[in-house]
Scaffold this motif. Structure first.
Motif, PDB file in Angstrom:
ATOM      1  N   ASN A   1       0.856  -1.195   0.000  1.00 15.64           N
ATOM      2  CA  ASN A   1       0.000   0.000   0.000  1.00 15.64           C
ATOM      3  C   ASN A   1       0.890   1.243   0.000  1.00 15.64           C
ATOM      4  O   ASN A   1       0.648   2.197  -0.754  1.00 15.64           O
TER       5      ASN A   1
ATOM      6  N   ASP B   1      -3.146   8.931   1.870  1.00 16.27           N
ATOM      7  CA  ASP B   1      -3.007   7.916   2.914  1.00 16.27           C
ATOM      8  C   ASP B   1      -2.642   6.570   2.287  1.00 16.27           C
ATOM      9  O   ASP B   1      -3.484   5.912   1.668  1.00 16.27           O
ATOM     10  N   ALA B   2      -1.364   6.193   2.458  1.00 16.80           N
ATOM     11  CA  ALA B   2      -0.861   4.924   1.905  1.00 16.80           C
ATOM     12  C   ALA B   2      -0.159   4.142   3.020  1.00 16.80           C
ATOM     13  O   ALA B   2       0.949   3.648   2.850  1.00 16.80           O
ATOM     14  N   ILE B   3      -0.835   4.059   4.165  1.00 12.40           N
ATOM     15  CA  ILE B   3      -0.213   3.380   5.314  1.00 12.40           C
ATOM     16  C   ILE B   3      -0.534   1.882   5.260  1.00 12.40           C
ATOM     17  O   ILE B   3       0.370   1.054   5.202  1.00 12.40           O
ATOM     18  N   PHE B   4      -1.806   1.549   5.286  1.00 12.36           N
ATOM     19  CA  PHE B   4      -2.203   0.136   5.207  1.00 12.36           C
ATOM     20  C   PHE B   4      -3.373  -0.027   4.257  1.00 12.36           C
ATOM     21  O   PHE B   4      -4.264   0.819   4.184  1.00 12.36           O
TER      22      PHE B   4
ATOM     23  N   ILE C   1      -5.625   5.279  -0.298  1.00 12.02           N
ATOM     24  CA  ILE C   1      -5.385   4.301  -1.357  1.00 12.02           C
ATOM     25  C   ILE C   1      -5.876   2.928  -0.884  1.00 12.02           C
ATOM     26  O   ILE C   1      -5.468   2.444   0.171  1.00 12.02           O
TER      27      ILE C   1
ATOM     28  N   VAL D   1      -7.848   1.277   0.903  1.00 13.56           N
ATOM     29  CA  VAL D   1      -8.673   1.191   2.120  1.00 13.56           C
ATOM     30  C   VAL D   1      -8.237   2.349   3.021  1.00 13.56           C
ATOM     31  O   VAL D   1      -7.039   2.616   3.104  1.00 13.56           O
TER      32      VAL D   1
ATOM     33  N   SER E   1      -6.652   3.728   6.005  1.00 13.41           N
ATOM     34  CA  SER E   1      -5.758   2.988   6.904  1.00 13.41           C
ATOM     35  C   SER E   1      -6.364   2.893   8.295  1.00 13.41           C
ATOM     36  O   SER E   1      -6.774   3.903   8.877  1.00 13.41           O
TER      37      SER E   1
END
Ligand SMILES: NC(=O)C1=CN([C@@H]2O[C@H](COP(=O)(O)OP(=O)(O)OC[C@H]3O[C@@H](n4cnc5c(N)ncnc54)[C@H](O)[C@@H]3O)[C@@H](O)[C@H]2O)[C@H](O)CC1
Ligand SMILES: [K+]
Length: 215
Positions: free
Chosen positions: A59, A121-124, A153, A155, A157
């Motif tokens: 992610n 937001d590309a954490i999880f 992205i 979902v 996070s």
């Protein structure tokens, strides 16, 4: 209503596309990034100062690739990286190398997140497996405290993509660009609240092979 899938299905369809169909994982990541980038440009966001908050799973790799696409367009973008880069997936390691080539700054200052005009937001994504604590939780709280709009992205996070439950803390996004199909957890009341407007991006991953269409 369009189809929604579970985490296990998302993982199975991904693996099938990569291992059986033969589309390299990096190609899928690039398509996920391009889809997110196009959604950002086509929306009404203030892109004066963009910060991508990324962890080291795939992610995060999607987000780091989005940062590069923005940078190439001349947009001011920085990456706030969470987790140990030495433990990044192979695709995310490659995306970090490409981002470095393009001189995209890495920041460790949460004020840069708070002061952004747009947060990615590309954490999880579907790999979230336990409650979020520590620096990951601090970053999500900073994202939610910022005035900026947020694009998640795949979902938001912190949301469990199967149940829609908050795993400790979760991003409240304005828009979520989710890959291949919607996720069942995003259809719950909590899931909807956290995802905002959902765009489903066709990145070449399908529940059923489309060979019959190709013949
Ligand atoms: N697989 C593909 O081909 C594609 C995937 N895409 C994107 O990738 C994510 C899924 O990536 P994955 O690496 O499986 O998982 P995540 O990035 O969501 O996170 C896994 C990572 O995080 C660690 N972890 C899990 N929970 C926690 C927690 N609470 N605290 C700290 N760390 C945690 C876990 O151990 C892993 O290291 C998918 O959603 C898409 O965005 C692309 O779309 C392209 C195709
Ligand atoms: K995310």
């Amino acid at each position: 209503m369009s189809k929604a899938i579970t985490i296990a299905e998302a993982q199975r369809f991904d693996a099938h596309t990569i291992n059986i169909v033969g589309i390299p994982a990096m190609v899928l990541m690039e398509r996920a990034a391009l889809a997110t980038f196009n959604n950002i440009l086509n929306d009404d966001f203030d892109i004066t100062r963009v910060v991508v908050v990324a962890a080291t799973g795939n992610n995060g790799g999607d987000g780091i690739a989005v940062a590069r696409l923005l940078k190439i367009r001349g947009i001011d973008v920085a990456i706030y990286l969470l987790g140990d880069p030495a433990k990044a997936t192979s695709q995310t390691t490659q995306q970090l190398k490409i981002a470095d080539y393009y001189g995209i700054p890495l920041t460790t200052d949460l004020n840069d997140v708070v002061n952004a005009t747009l947060i990615i937001d590309a954490i999880f994504g579907v790999g979230l497996s336990r409650d979020i604590t520590g620096k990951f939780a601090d970053a999500i709280n900073a994202i939610n405290a910022a005035d900026a709009k947020t694009v998640s992205i795949d979902v938001p996070s912190g949301i469990n993509a199967d149940t829609g439950n908050v795993m400790g803390v979760a991003v409240v996004a304005d828009t979520t660009v989710t890959m291949a199909y919607n996720k069942i957890g995003l259809l719950t009341t909590t899931g909807k609240h956290h995802s905002g407007t959902v765009h489903v991006a066709d990145i070449g991953i399908y529940a059923q092979d489309r060979v019959e269409h190709a013949r």
